[in-house]
Structures are given as C-alpha cells and as structure tokens.
Design an enzyme around this catalytic site. Structure first.
Site, short mmCIF file in Angstrom:
data_model
loop_
_atom_site.label_atom_id
_atom_site.label_comp_id
_atom_site.label_asym_id
_atom_site.label_seq_id
_atom_site.Cartn_x
_atom_site.Cartn_y
_atom_site.Cartn_z
N GLU A 58 -6.35 -11.29 -1.09
CA GLU A 58 -6.43 -11.03 0.40
C GLU A 58 -8.21 -10.77 -0.12
O GLU A 58 -9.22 -9.71 0.69
CB GLU A 58 -6.10 -9.56 0.98
N GLU A 117 0.72 -1.60 0.31
CA GLU A 117 -0.32 0.22 -0.26
C GLU A 117 0.79 1.51 -0.22
O GLU A 117 1.04 1.73 0.80
CB GLU A 117 -0.91 0.12 1.01
O1 G3I Z 1 -4.98 -9.44 19.65
C1 G3I Z 1 -4.61 -7.98 20.01
C2 G3I Z 1 -5.44 -8.19 21.39
O2 G3I Z 1 -4.93 -9.34 22.01
C3 G3I Z 1 -5.62 -6.47 21.81
O3 G3I Z 1 -6.25 -6.40 23.42
C4 G3I Z 1 -6.27 -5.98 20.83
C5 G3I Z 1 -6.38 -4.13 20.92
O4 G3I Z 1 -4.69 -3.60 21.30
O5 G3I Z 1 -5.28 -6.16 19.57
C6 G3I Z 1 -5.84 -7.35 18.86
O6 G3I Z 1 -4.70 -7.01 18.01
C7 G3I Z 1 -5.32 -6.54 17.05
C8 G3I Z 1 -5.18 -7.86 15.77
O7 G3I Z 1 -5.29 -6.85 13.86
C9 G3I Z 1 -6.21 -9.25 16.32
O8 G3I Z 1 -6.24 -9.75 15.10
C10 G3I Z 1 -4.51 -5.82 15.77
O9 G3I Z 1 -4.69 -4.63 17.45
C11 G3I Z 1 -4.94 -5.14 14.48
O10 G3I Z 1 -3.84 -4.11 14.50
C12 G3I Z 1 -5.02 -6.31 14.41
O11 G3I Z 1 -5.52 -5.53 12.81
C13 G3I Z 1 -5.43 -6.01 11.75
C14 G3I Z 1 -4.52 -5.59 10.52
O12 G3I Z 1 -4.29 -5.44 9.31
C15 G3I Z 1 -3.64 -4.26 11.27
O13 G3I Z 1 -2.30 -4.94 11.32
C16 G3I Z 1 -5.95 -6.87 10.91
O14 G3I Z 1 -6.10 -8.06 11.67
C17 G3I Z 1 -6.18 -7.65 9.66
O15 G3I Z 1 -6.78 -8.58 9.19
C18 G3I Z 1 -4.87 -6.06 8.67
O16 G3I Z 1 -4.89 -6.63 7.75
C19 G3I Z 1 -5.10 -5.90 6.51
C20 G3I Z 1 -3.69 -6.64 4.97
O17 G3I Z 1 -2.39 -6.03 6.64
C21 G3I Z 1 -2.99 -5.38 4.57
N1 G3I Z 1 -4.43 -4.35 4.21
C22 G3I Z 1 -5.57 -4.80 4.51
C23 G3I Z 1 -5.96 -5.67 5.85
C24 G3I Z 1 -7.40 -5.15 6.16
O18 G3I Z 1 -6.81 -3.89 7.25
#
Ligand code: G3I
Length: 401
Positions: free
Chosen positions: A286, A171
């Site tokens: 994705e 991105e």
């Molecule tokens: O598991 C922790 C939890 O213990 C904690 O309480 C909570 C609050 O801090 O966070 C939880 O982790 C989160 C995680 O997803 C859970 O799966 C992270 O904060 C959160 O940042 C993370 O978000 C991910 C996001 O990318 C940012 O990395 C999403 O799962 C993931 O599906 C999403 O994927 C992105 C691709 O990498 C790039 N393209 C877009 C796509 C969707 O946004």
C-alpha cells in the site's frame, strides 16, 4: 535543426517520417532506431521496468474511478501490471445485509483486470474496519464460525483461479491492546478466539488453490519501540502459524510512509531476511507518502516525496524476497489522503506517482529508477506455478499498449 523533445521525437518516429536520423539532446544525429529505442525506454511504464526484475508493480483502485475516466483507465492499464481492490472486496462493500452479497464492484474490477491483462489482488477478507453494521449482532446471535467461514468461502471461491493473491487477514496485531500474543482486540478475536487467523487462511486455501495468500500489516519496518514490539509480535505469530503449516505464502508490508516517521532501512532489510527465512515472499502492498507535514511548495514537496520513494524502494528491492510493489492508488486525484474523511492538510495531498492530471511526478521517476537499479529476482508464481501476466513486459514490447 531545432532540437527535438522526447515526445516530438517519438511522434516523428511513429509517423514514419522517413528520416533516418534525428538531432537529439545536444548530441550528433542518431540513427532513427536508436532514437526510437531511447524514447521508448524513457517512456517505459513502471510495470515493465518492475517486470524486467521479476517484480509485479501495480496500484489500488475503485471500479468507479476506472469506469468514470477513460484517461485514468488508460494510464492505469499502461503503468500497472496488477490491480488491487481498494474497498470493493471488504465486508461492508460485499455484504449490504446479512442475506445478500454485492459483487458488482469487485466483478467490474476483475473485468477491467482481465481486459487489460492485469493480475488482480483481493483486499481484504478479514479486517476490523469497514465491516457492515449488522455483523456484530449476527456474530453474537448465530454460529460465528459458520458466518465467518461461509463469507470467506463464498467470496474466494467466486473468483477461484482468477486472483493473483488475497490479503487474507489485515492488521491483526496491536500490542497496546495488552495481550501476550500481541493480537488486536477485534470482533473476530472476541467471537472466534485467536484461531480465526489460521481458520481464514485454511478456508481461503481450500476455496482457491491457486491464489497466493498474504498476511498484511503496517508500521513494522520502523525503529521506535511500538514498531519494534509490533514486529516481534508479528514474527512470533507467523512463526507459530507457519510451524503449524498454515498456508501463508507472503507477508504484506503496507508502507504508508511519512517524513516525520522515517523507516529504518536496516530494520526493513532484517525483516525481509526474517520473512525469507520463514519461506515467505514479501509484498509492499500500500505504498504511498503522506506529505501533509512537508512544505506546501509543490516543487519542494514533490522532491521530498520522491526521495522517500527512492530510499524505501532501493532498500526493499535490494532484497530478493520482494516480489510485488503496489502503490495505494496511482494518481493523487484518487488518493485516500484526499478523501475528506482522511484529509490531514489544508492543501491537496500529493502522495502518489502521478499528479491529479495523470502527469508523471518526481515520485514516478524515483520509482522508475529504483526498479531499473534493482537486482533481478525470480518472479513469484501462483500456487499452480503460473506467473502473473506481466503486462508491461509483454504488451509494451509488442507495441500493443
Ligand atoms: O464513497 C462513499 C461516499 O459516497 C459516502 O458519502 C462516504 C461517507 O459514508 O463514504 C464514501 O466511502 C468511503 C470510501 O473510503 C471512499 O473511497 C468509506 O466511507 C470509507 O470507509 C473508505 O475508506 C477506505 C478505508 O480503507 C476503509 O475501508 C479508504 O478508501 C481506503 O483507502 C482505506 O485503505 C486502508 C486499507 O484498506 C488497509 N490499510 C490502510 C488503508 C488506509 O486506511
């Protein structure tokens, strides 16, 4: 004799009940082998159907979800030929502090992939989101090139020879940031200048000579003005980099779809033609369908989601450049769209091929039929000419699933 359901017929076949023919589906008795084959075919997992056409299918996951549910890990290994690291190879997961690397999660994912003969996709080495809190200050107080390049080298070389592919840069385009080159204003651009993108690919290529290296982005296959400007900026960027022999091997199109933002099949096909003309294969990286604007009724919602999967995959898979399709999760139970942080509707999202109970949904059927309809293409080997272990085609046929 009572008509047999598919599952009962399969059970009977497997039980070796000695029957030589079975009544099925309103037709005359069928030889047992034909019944068995027919049932197996209907049960054939997505990875097998995709592998038959030279396409690698799989899904993103978190290691905790694969380890905490045996049912999920079993279904994941059945349906997928490639495992994508959803979060555990991002900077924030890997680098809890400036001095430490935390590979445990990614190592668990790699172990799962190897145990089940899945290919493994790394996501993502450079992104503007999910970076550790110490990074911005470190980029200012230290040599940013050294910090940037050592991370990529340490991470990629650790998994050298065991990765199908890496999303190297994710991105990097955001036209509304106002730059002539359309690049997104990120800490990487601010610290290293536009050359951070080619640096990342060169370091990754040196650290792992076999992994396929991918530039990954979203919303480029749509007709609106923003997507059009983004697509043009992306095309200029990749043409410039490929013109300098930067080792980019595939374009990743994320394909986070939603009904209110319909993609344009003609533009998708033009984009695939353009990528192929630049010598790139294309990964749909994705894929999922955000259903929060659809009717709440599950039957209606599932049908509408399935129709979008069908239309998108029919258009994408018609093109020989498409070598991989990954859904962003396999079961609604673990979709990011059901994370409290991302949730957009009052009800549970149903964006993926399997429901929360791991049952196949209309979306699964739509994907299976799209793979079955797709024309054959040459599978994409890695940079050493090795083909990914297409699980379904190999293990399913040998009955080891
Ligand atoms: O598991 C922790 C939890 O213990 C904690 O309480 C909570 C609050 O801090 O966070 C939880 O982790 C989160 C995680 O997803 C859970 O799966 C992270 O904060 C959160 O940042 C993370 O978000 C991910 C996001 O990318 C940012 O990395 C999403 O799962 C993931 O599906 C999403 O994927 C992105 C691709 O990498 C790039 N393209 C877009 C796509 C969707 O946004």
């Amino acid at each position: 004799m009572k008509l047999l359901t598919r599952r009962k017929a399969l059970a009977l076949c497997l039980s070796g009940a000695g029957a030589t023919s079975l009544p099925l589906g309103g037709c005359d008795a069928k030889p047992l082998r034909d019944v068995f084959d027919a049932v197996l075919e209907q049960e054939a997992p997505l990875c097998q159907r995709a592998a038959r056409k030279g396409v690698l299918y799989g899904a993103a996951a978190l290691s905790q979800h694969l380890s905490q549910s045996r049912a999920y890990s079993t279904v994941f290994a059945r349906e997928c030929g490639v495992l994508v690291s959803q979060n555990e190879l991002k900077w924030r997961a890997l680098r809890p502090s400036r001095e430490t690397y935390r590979f445990a999660g990614a190592d668990r994912l790699l172990s799962f992939a190897q145990a089940h003969r899945l290919a493994f996709r790394g996501h993502c080495l450079v992104w503007h989101i999910d970076n550790p809190v110490w990074l911005p200050e470190a980029l200012k107080s230290e040599n940013p090139v050294k910090l940037f390049e050592s991370h990529i080298w340490n991470v990629v070389s650790r998994y050298r020879g065991r990765m199908h592919s890496w999303d190297v840069v994710n991105e990097a385009i955001r036209v509304r940031d106002g730059r002539d080159d359309g690049l997104r204003e990120t800490i990487w651009l601010a610290s290293l200048g536009p050359s951070y993108i080619e640096r990342a690919f060169h370091i990754a290529a040196e650290a792992d000579p076999s992994a396929i290296l991918v530039y990954n982005d979203f919303d480029i296959e749509f007709a609106d003005r923003t997507a059009t400007r983004k697509r043009h900026a992306l095309q200029r960027l990749l043409e410039r980099l490929k013109g300098k022999d930067v080792p980019i091997h595939a374009l990743g199109i994320q394909a986070h779809l939603e009904p209110s933002y319909p993609f344009d099949s003609a533009i998708l096909t033009q984009t695939l033609d353009w990528a192929a003309g630049l010598g790139l294969r294309v990964f749909i990286t994705e894929l999922d369908v955000d259903d929060h604007r659809l009717p709440r009724n599950i039957k209606q919602r599932d049908k509408a989601v399935a129709d979008i999967y069908r239309t998108y995959l029919d258009a994408a898979l018609a093109h020989p450049a498409v070598a991989l399709v990954a859904t962003w999760g396999l079961s609604d139970k673990y979709s990011w769209l059901n994370d409290p942080y991302f949730r957009r509707a009052a009800w549970t999202a149903r964006p993926l091929p399997l429901d929360a109970y791991l049952h196949r949904k209309p979306a699964w059927q739509a994907m299976a039929q799209a793979f079955d309809r797709a024309p054959q293409r040459a599978p994409m080997p890695d940079r050493k000419g090795t083909l990914a272990p297409a699980l379904g085609a190999a293990q399913f046929a040998s009955g080891n699933t």
